[in-house]
Write a protein that holds these residues in place. Structure first.
Motif, PDB file in Angstrom:
ATOM      1  N   CYS A  26     -29.596 -21.308 -24.205  1.00  0.00           N
ATOM      2  CA  CYS A  26     -29.761 -20.072 -24.962  1.00  0.00           C
ATOM      3  C   CYS A  26     -28.762 -19.030 -24.475  1.00  0.00           C
ATOM      4  O   CYS A  26     -28.169 -19.157 -23.417  1.00  0.00           O
ATOM      5  CB  CYS A  26     -31.191 -19.555 -24.863  1.00  0.00           C
TER       6      CYS A  26
ATOM      7  N   GLN B 242     -27.044  -9.191 -25.125  1.00  0.00           N
ATOM      8  CA  GLN B 242     -27.441  -7.818 -24.799  1.00  0.00           C
ATOM      9  C   GLN B 242     -27.960  -7.689 -23.372  1.00  0.00           C
ATOM     10  O   GLN B 242     -27.965  -6.608 -22.808  1.00  0.00           O
ATOM     11  CB  GLN B 242     -28.520  -7.326 -25.781  1.00  0.00           C
ATOM     12  N   ARG B 243     -28.395  -8.809 -22.778  1.00  0.00           N
ATOM     13  CA  ARG B 243     -28.887  -8.809 -21.398  1.00  0.00           C
ATOM     14  C   ARG B 243     -27.918  -9.473 -20.428  1.00  0.00           C
ATOM     15  O   ARG B 243     -28.233  -9.682 -19.269  1.00  0.00           O
ATOM     16  CB  ARG B 243     -30.239  -9.520 -21.309  1.00  0.00           C
TER      17      ARG B 243
ATOM     18  N   GLN C 265     -25.078 -15.556 -20.984  1.00  0.00           N
ATOM     19  CA  GLN C 265     -24.204 -16.338 -21.841  1.00  0.00           C
ATOM     20  C   GLN C 265     -24.431 -17.812 -21.551  1.00  0.00           C
ATOM     21  O   GLN C 265     -24.189 -18.276 -20.443  1.00  0.00           O
ATOM     22  CB  GLN C 265     -22.733 -15.987 -21.585  1.00  0.00           C
TER      23      GLN C 265
ATOM     24  N   TYR D 292     -44.082 -10.375 -20.693  1.00  0.00           N
ATOM     25  CA  TYR D 292     -42.969  -9.677 -20.077  1.00  0.00           C
ATOM     26  C   TYR D 292     -43.501  -8.735 -19.007  1.00  0.00           C
ATOM     27  O   TYR D 292     -44.538  -8.106 -19.184  1.00  0.00           O
ATOM     28  CB  TYR D 292     -42.204  -8.892 -21.146  1.00  0.00           C
TER      29      TYR D 292
ATOM     30  N   TRP E  72     -28.325 -14.546 -24.554  1.00  0.00           N
ATOM     31  CA  TRP E  72     -28.880 -13.229 -24.855  1.00  0.00           C
ATOM     32  C   TRP E  72     -27.820 -12.217 -24.420  1.00  0.00           C
ATOM     33  O   TRP E  72     -27.898 -11.616 -23.352  1.00  0.00           O
ATOM     34  CB  TRP E  72     -30.175 -13.034 -24.111  1.00  0.00           C
TER      35      TRP E  72
END
Length: 74
Positions: free
Chosen positions: A39, A43-44, A47, A9, A41
């Motif tokens: 996938c 929270q980030r 969608q 990261y 995520w």
């Protein structure tokens, strides 16, 4: 089964860009043809992000894999 076996990261610059690199382990190997990985995520703000991969290339790479340990002697 799809498992993240390694991740890196990084974040830098004035645009607050975030970069992530994943190493994936896939078992069993997919059949030949296109393979869609999807996938989310939330929270980030991601969608249902998806990417189409060439399963033929995955099988070719797997064919060049080396064992971690030697085969046991009979």
């Amino acid at each position: 089964m799809l498992v993240v076996s390694k991740s890196e990261y990084g974040s830098s610059g004035p645009d607050d860009r975030e970069d992530m690199r994943l190493t994936l382990w896939i078992w069993p190997l997919p059949p030949p043809g296109p393979l869609t990985v999807t996938c989310a995520w939330p929270q980030r703000g991601f969608q249902d992000a998806s990417l189409v991969l060439d399963a033929d290339a995955i099988q070719a790479a797997a064919g060049q894999a080396q064992p971690f340990w030697p085969e046991p002697s009979p």
